[in-house]
Design a protein around this motif. Structure first.
Motif, PDB file in Angstrom:
ATOM      1  N   ALA A  90      -1.369  17.020 -30.461  1.00 56.27           N
ATOM      2  CA  ALA A  90      -2.396  18.131 -30.118  1.00 56.27           C
ATOM      3  C   ALA A  90      -3.620  17.468 -29.492  1.00 56.27           C
ATOM      4  O   ALA A  90      -4.102  18.101 -28.467  1.00 56.27           O
ATOM      5  CB  ALA A  90      -2.597  18.717 -31.564  1.00 56.27           C
ATOM      6  N   ALA A  91      -3.982  16.484 -29.990  1.00 60.61           N
ATOM      7  CA  ALA A  91      -5.120  15.917 -29.235  1.00 60.61           C
ATOM      8  C   ALA A  91      -5.003  15.782 -27.711  1.00 60.61           C
ATOM      9  O   ALA A  91      -5.933  15.894 -26.991  1.00 60.61           O
ATOM     10  CB  ALA A  91      -5.865  14.578 -30.217  1.00 60.61           C
ATOM     11  N   GLU A  92      -3.827  14.879 -27.747  1.00 63.89           N
ATOM     12  CA  GLU A  92      -3.667  14.646 -26.322  1.00 63.89           C
ATOM     13  C   GLU A  92      -3.493  15.852 -25.318  1.00 63.89           C
ATOM     14  O   GLU A  92      -3.931  15.965 -24.175  1.00 63.89           O
ATOM     15  CB  GLU A  92      -2.389  13.787 -26.033  1.00 63.89           C
ATOM     16  N   MET A  93      -2.867  16.770 -25.791  1.00 64.80           N
ATOM     17  CA  MET A  93      -2.677  17.915 -25.156  1.00 64.80           C
ATOM     18  C   MET A  93      -4.007  18.938 -24.873  1.00 64.80           C
ATOM     19  O   MET A  93      -4.255  19.367 -23.911  1.00 64.80           O
ATOM     20  CB  MET A  93      -1.748  19.153 -25.870  1.00 64.80           C
ATOM     21  N   LYS A  94      -4.779  18.737 -25.776  1.00 69.11           N
ATOM     22  CA  LYS A  94      -6.162  19.578 -25.849  1.00 69.11           C
ATOM     23  C   LYS A  94      -6.896  18.958 -24.668  1.00 69.11           C
ATOM     24  O   LYS A  94      -7.546  19.432 -23.953  1.00 69.11           O
ATOM     25  CB  LYS A  94      -6.969  19.617 -27.182  1.00 69.11           C
ATOM     26  N   ARG A  95      -6.927  17.574 -24.769  1.00 69.85           N
ATOM     27  CA  ARG A  95      -7.819  16.789 -23.758  1.00 69.85           C
ATOM     28  C   ARG A  95      -7.126  17.025 -22.169  1.00 69.85           C
ATOM     29  O   ARG A  95      -7.794  17.209 -21.269  1.00 69.85           O
ATOM     30  CB  ARG A  95      -7.433  15.353 -24.213  1.00 69.85           C
ATOM     31  N   CYS A  96      -5.805  17.305 -22.125  1.00 64.17           N
ATOM     32  CA  CYS A  96      -5.198  17.522 -20.861  1.00 64.17           C
ATOM     33  C   CYS A  96      -5.584  18.851 -20.482  1.00 64.17           C
ATOM     34  O   CYS A  96      -5.685  19.122 -19.211  1.00 64.17           O
ATOM     35  CB  CYS A  96      -3.477  17.263 -21.030  1.00 64.17           C
ATOM     36  N   ASP A  97      -5.403  19.842 -21.372  1.00 62.92           N
ATOM     37  CA  ASP A  97      -5.904  21.269 -21.132  1.00 62.92           C
ATOM     38  C   ASP A  97      -7.319  21.174 -20.531  1.00 62.92           C
ATOM     39  O   ASP A  97      -7.579  21.806 -19.603  1.00 62.92           O
ATOM     40  CB  ASP A  97      -6.109  22.109 -22.331  1.00 62.92           C
ATOM     41  N   SER A  98      -8.334  20.269 -21.425  1.00 61.37           N
ATOM     42  CA  SER A  98      -9.742  20.640 -20.773  1.00 61.37           C
ATOM     43  C   SER A  98      -9.966  19.761 -19.680  1.00 61.37           C
ATOM     44  O   SER A  98     -10.919  19.983 -18.745  1.00 61.37           O
ATOM     45  CB  SER A  98     -10.546  20.368 -22.137  1.00 61.37           C
ATOM     46  N   ASN A  99      -9.465  18.756 -19.302  1.00 63.95           N
ATOM     47  CA  ASN A  99      -9.256  17.861 -18.243  1.00 63.95           C
ATOM     48  C   ASN A  99      -9.109  18.882 -16.865  1.00 63.95           C
ATOM     49  O   ASN A  99      -9.764  18.650 -15.921  1.00 63.95           O
ATOM     50  CB  ASN A  99      -8.583  16.700 -18.248  1.00 63.95           C
ATOM     51  N   ASP A 114      14.388  31.391 -31.792  1.00 66.59           N
ATOM     52  CA  ASP A 114      15.717  31.362 -30.920  1.00 66.59           C
ATOM     53  C   ASP A 114      15.429  30.516 -29.665  1.00 66.59           C
ATOM     54  O   ASP A 114      16.057  29.748 -29.268  1.00 66.59           O
ATOM     55  CB  ASP A 114      16.300  32.780 -30.527  1.00 66.59           C
ATOM     56  N   VAL A 115      14.319  30.792 -29.262  1.00 64.37           N
ATOM     57  CA  VAL A 115      13.763  30.075 -28.044  1.00 64.37           C
ATOM     58  C   VAL A 115      12.260  29.806 -28.389  1.00 64.37           C
ATOM     59  O   VAL A 115      11.401  30.583 -28.710  1.00 64.37           O
ATOM     60  CB  VAL A 115      14.002  30.936 -26.713  1.00 64.37           C
ATOM     61  N   THR A 116      11.893  28.487 -27.790  1.00 64.87           N
ATOM     62  CA  THR A 116      10.437  27.829 -27.815  1.00 64.87           C
ATOM     63  C   THR A 116       9.904  27.688 -26.435  1.00 64.87           C
ATOM     64  O   THR A 116      10.572  27.018 -25.875  1.00 64.87           O
ATOM     65  CB  THR A 116      10.411  26.843 -28.827  1.00 64.87           C
ATOM     66  N   VAL A 117       9.139  28.495 -26.148  1.00 68.44           N
ATOM     67  CA  VAL A 117       8.647  28.187 -24.426  1.00 68.44           C
ATOM     68  C   VAL A 117       7.292  27.328 -24.754  1.00 68.44           C
ATOM     69  O   VAL A 117       6.440  27.827 -25.509  1.00 68.44           O
ATOM     70  CB  VAL A 117       8.313  29.353 -23.886  1.00 68.44           C
ATOM     71  N   THR A 118       7.463  26.124 -24.340  1.00 70.72           N
ATOM     72  CA  THR A 118       6.449  25.129 -24.613  1.00 70.72           C
ATOM     73  C   THR A 118       5.578  24.871 -23.144  1.00 70.72           C
ATOM     74  O   THR A 118       6.224  24.847 -22.113  1.00 70.72           O
ATOM     75  CB  THR A 118       6.533  23.960 -25.221  1.00 70.72           C
ATOM     76  N   PHE A 119       4.368  24.701 -23.222  1.00 64.97           N
ATOM     77  CA  PHE A 119       3.492  24.634 -21.995  1.00 64.97           C
ATOM     78  C   PHE A 119       2.998  23.219 -21.527  1.00 64.97           C
ATOM     79  O   PHE A 119       2.556  22.359 -22.352  1.00 64.97           O
ATOM     80  CB  PHE A 119       2.269  25.541 -22.235  1.00 64.97           C
ATOM     81  N   GLY A 120       3.425  22.996 -19.990  1.00 61.62           N
ATOM     82  CA  GLY A 120       3.125  21.548 -19.642  1.00 61.62           C
ATOM     83  C   GLY A 120       3.869  20.355 -19.926  1.00 61.62           C
ATOM     84  O   GLY A 120       4.483  20.003 -19.248  1.00 61.62           O
ATOM     85  N   PHE A 121       3.865  20.165 -21.403  1.00 61.38           N
ATOM     86  CA  PHE A 121       4.643  18.936 -21.906  1.00 61.38           C
ATOM     87  C   PHE A 121       5.252  19.372 -23.145  1.00 61.38           C
ATOM     88  O   PHE A 121       4.573  20.122 -23.929  1.00 61.38           O
ATOM     89  CB  PHE A 121       3.630  17.944 -21.790  1.00 61.38           C
ATOM     90  N   TRP A 122       6.085  18.497 -23.429  1.00 60.37           N
ATOM     91  CA  TRP A 122       6.973  18.432 -24.778  1.00 60.37           C
ATOM     92  C   TRP A 122       5.818  18.056 -25.803  1.00 60.37           C
ATOM     93  O   TRP A 122       4.999  17.159 -25.507  1.00 60.37           O
ATOM     94  CB  TRP A 122       7.921  17.751 -24.920  1.00 60.37           C
ATOM     95  N   LYS A 123       5.698  18.643 -26.982  1.00 56.87           N
ATOM     96  CA  LYS A 123       4.866  18.133 -28.187  1.00 56.87           C
ATOM     97  C   LYS A 123       5.878  17.276 -29.214  1.00 56.87           C
ATOM     98  O   LYS A 123       6.886  17.808 -29.520  1.00 56.87           O
ATOM     99  CB  LYS A 123       4.173  19.352 -28.941  1.00 56.87           C
TER     100      LYS A 123
END
Ligand SMILES: NC(=O)C1=CN([C@@H]2O[C@H](COP(=O)(O)OP(=O)(O)OC[C@H]3O[C@@H](n4cnc5c(N)ncnc54)[C@H](OP(=O)(O)O)[C@@H]3O)[C@@H](O)[C@H]2O)[C@@H](O)CC1
Ligand SMILES: Nc1ncnc2c1ncn2[C@@H]1O[C@H](COP(=O)(O)OP(=O)(O)O)[C@@H](O)[C@H]1O
Ligand SMILES: [K+]
Length: 528
Positions: free
Chosen positions: A22-31, A200-209
């Motif tokens: 989560a921390a890596e994704m948040k950093r990437c979002d905010s960058n 049934d489906v998960t749509v995940t954004f940018g990268f896998w978590k």
């Protein structure tokens, strides 16, 4: 991160799939927003559109199929939104579906006053298009439910109205699309915090978590679709994520086989494996080493079992002790079926104290070290000192890792990444924690999470096959962590092939060994 990963992923063959916390994704979002200037609301619109695409194309297919039967599938949608930006995604999805003519109801579980700024904005826009926002789940039957309660911001167990909403969603007979992650699944560990939506489906954004791959999280996701919404590797700003997995094929990462090579070129593998009661472990390990490309394999084991080994694996040589063969070997693997006998201990001591070749430690080799505090300390000291350090791989299952650590197995199972990293650092080694999702840790902090394999591999001898593969690869791949990641991945693929032919119920570890060659042939063909 290992250079090999970067060159591989840059070569047009998508080998590496990053797995973010989560921390890596948040950093990437905010960058992406703050450094590159892409506004959050733009990313959110793209995220919502990518979910809408999934819903609309599924609906189209349904309507085509039903139309041939004269039926008209309904388009009743419920958006279940939480108070953060995951909820904001949900509201945006609902608004776009309204515009597409779907019959959309909105449930906002948190009060509007607690809403994030982006959620407030989305609520305002949705209302402008006629959305009615309810603070309880609106009565009715739904064909589609969009789970937007929590995404990467989940930070405590889901309770109260959130638990009720999750349980209600799970009880409905509707198609459930989870936004970014199924609500209730912890992003970093895949743990269920309280309870979780079964999607049934998960749509995940940018990268896998990570939590989408780890158990039990992966049992809640349904199909995972990772969509590109404008958050790219640029957003890492040279701080690459810690964890990754492979996507097939990995042939370009396999050691090259020089055309003019001889049997010495491809690795002389010495295996300290097998004992009177466990000759089969040595055979499985040796056979797998040959299939994984070794030029020569020698098994050091008690004389009594030499005939059975020579009969089952005539390609291999046998020896009574490691001492006579230590100089001959390019690489040593120790542990499978070794036993905890005095002979085994003596042989292992020789390997640890008198040899410097790259070494793989598994099973009883790890158990013997775990039992002997002085030996363990000596190994740690050797590995901590760059002058005496050797290339080292450990492949314990959680029970063996718990013995090394001196703790209960449950403790390892709670935090496998932590303990794999701890021992990788302590031993300056590549350390695997085996399981349904094996985790490999490198001393530089990189983590590989394996996703090949199946439950048919939970069978005696499966780990012996892995040791054979990894030891063979270590003789020709320079970086132990890399040899370990590739070996674990190929081992799982061999397990999948064995399951395909024999089935998960009936496959044995020898079927896994016998599938290694076919996996390598397939890898080569896919790559060409
Ligand atoms: N550019 C971007 O940023 C993009 C972000 N995107 C999206 O944003 C999502 C991340 O949003 P986020 O950080 O707001 O976190 P989110 O998952 O909504 O959860 C936080 C909220 O939940 C609450 N809460 C948590 N646990 C709870 C519990 N157990 N029980 C009850 N409440 C609980 C918490 O409340 P609090 O702790 O403040 O009381 C807060 O209100 C991400 O997954 C993706 O979907 C995409 O649009 C792409 C662009
Ligand atoms: N459910 C599963 N899914 C995928 N792989 C599995 C599963 N269970 C076990 N494995 C793999 O099988 C191997 C078992 O190794 P190990 O526990 O050492 O067995 P043994 O000691 O009997 O040889 C490991 O590589 C592990 O990752
Ligand atoms: K969600």
């Amino acid at each position: 991160m290992n250079k090999c990963v970067l060159s591989a992923s840059g070569s047009g063959h998508p080998v590496v799939c990053w797995l973010l916390t989560a921390a890596e994704m948040k950093r990437c979002d905010s960058n992406t927003s703050e450094i590159f200037g892409v506004p959050s609301v733009v990313l959110m619109e793209r995220a919502a559109l990518s979910c809408v695409d999934v819903i609309v194309s599924r609906q189209k297919k349904l309507e085509e199929q039903a139309g041939q039967l004269g039926l008209h599938p309904k388009r009743r949608v419920l958006i279940a939104a939480g108070g953060g930006n995951n909820g904001a995604d949900g509201i945006a999805i609902g608004r776009l579906l309204l515009q597409e003519g779907y019959d959309v109801s909105f449930y906002l579980a948190s009060g509007e006053e607690k809403a994030s700024e982006l959620l407030k904005l989305q609520l305002h826009t949705a209302k402008a298009y006629g959305a009615v926002i309810c603070d309880t789940i609106p009565d009715g039957e739904y064909d589609i439910i969009v789970d937007a309660l929590f995404g990467i911001g989940l930070c405590r167990p889901a309770e109260g109205i959130y638990r009720e909403a999750i349980e209600w969603i799970n009880a409905q007979d509707a198609f459930v699309l989870a936004v970014d992650l199924p609500s209730g699944i912890e992003t970093d560990t895949g743990a269920v915090l309280g309870c979780a939506v079964r999607a049934d489906v998960t749509v995940t954004f940018g990268f896998w978590k990570r939590g989408l791959l780890f158990y039990p999280g992966c049992k809640y996701t349904g199909k995972v679709i990772c969509t590109q919404i404008g958050i790219t590797e640029d957003g890492f700003l040279n701080q690459t994520p810690e964890a990754f997995t492979f996507t097939a094929p990995v042939a370009e990462l396999l050691p090259a086989r020089p055309e003019d090579g001889n049997k010495g070129t491809f690795g002389k593998v010495l295996l300290l494996a097998g004992s009177e009661a466990m000759a089969g472990a040595a055979i499985l390990c040796g056979r797998s080493a040959f299939y994984a490309g070794s030029g020569m394999v020698k098994l050091s084991c008690p004389t009594l079992i030499h005939p059975v080994i020579q009969t089952a694996l005539p390609e291999a040589m046998t020896a009574d002790s490691v001492e006579a063969s230590a100089r001959w070997a390019d690489v040593i693997g120790a542990g499978p079926g070794l036993s905890l006998s005095d002979r085994a201990r003596k042989e292992l001591l020789f390997v640890l104290q008198q040899t410097l070749q790259p070494l793989v430690l598994d099973a009883d080799a790890i158990n013997l070290i775990a039992k002997d505090e002085a030996l363990l300390q000596e190994l740690i000291e050797h590995q901590q000192n760059p002058a005496t350090r050797r290339k080292l791989i450990l492949t314990p299952h959680p029970g063996e890792l718990a013995r090394l650590e001196g703790c209960a197995i449950e403790e390892i199972l709670k935090q496998p990444v932590f303990y794999a990293k701890k021992w990788a650092n302590r031993l300056q080694a590549a350390v695997l924690c085996k399981g349904a999702r094996s985790i490999a840790a490198s001393p530089d902090g990189s983590i590989y999470i394996n996703r090949s394999g199946n439950s048919g591999m939970a069978v005696a001898g499966s780990g012996d096959v892995l040791t054979g593969i990894v030891t063979a690869l270590l003789s020709t791949i320079d970086d132990p962590f890399w040899a370990l990641c590739i070996g674990v991945y190929l081992h799982g693929l061999a397990g999948d092939l064995a399951a395909h032919t024999k089935g998960e119920y009936s496959m044995t570890s020898n079927d896994i060994a016998e599938a290694v060659w076919a996996v390598l042939v397939k890898q080569e063909k896919n790559y060409v």
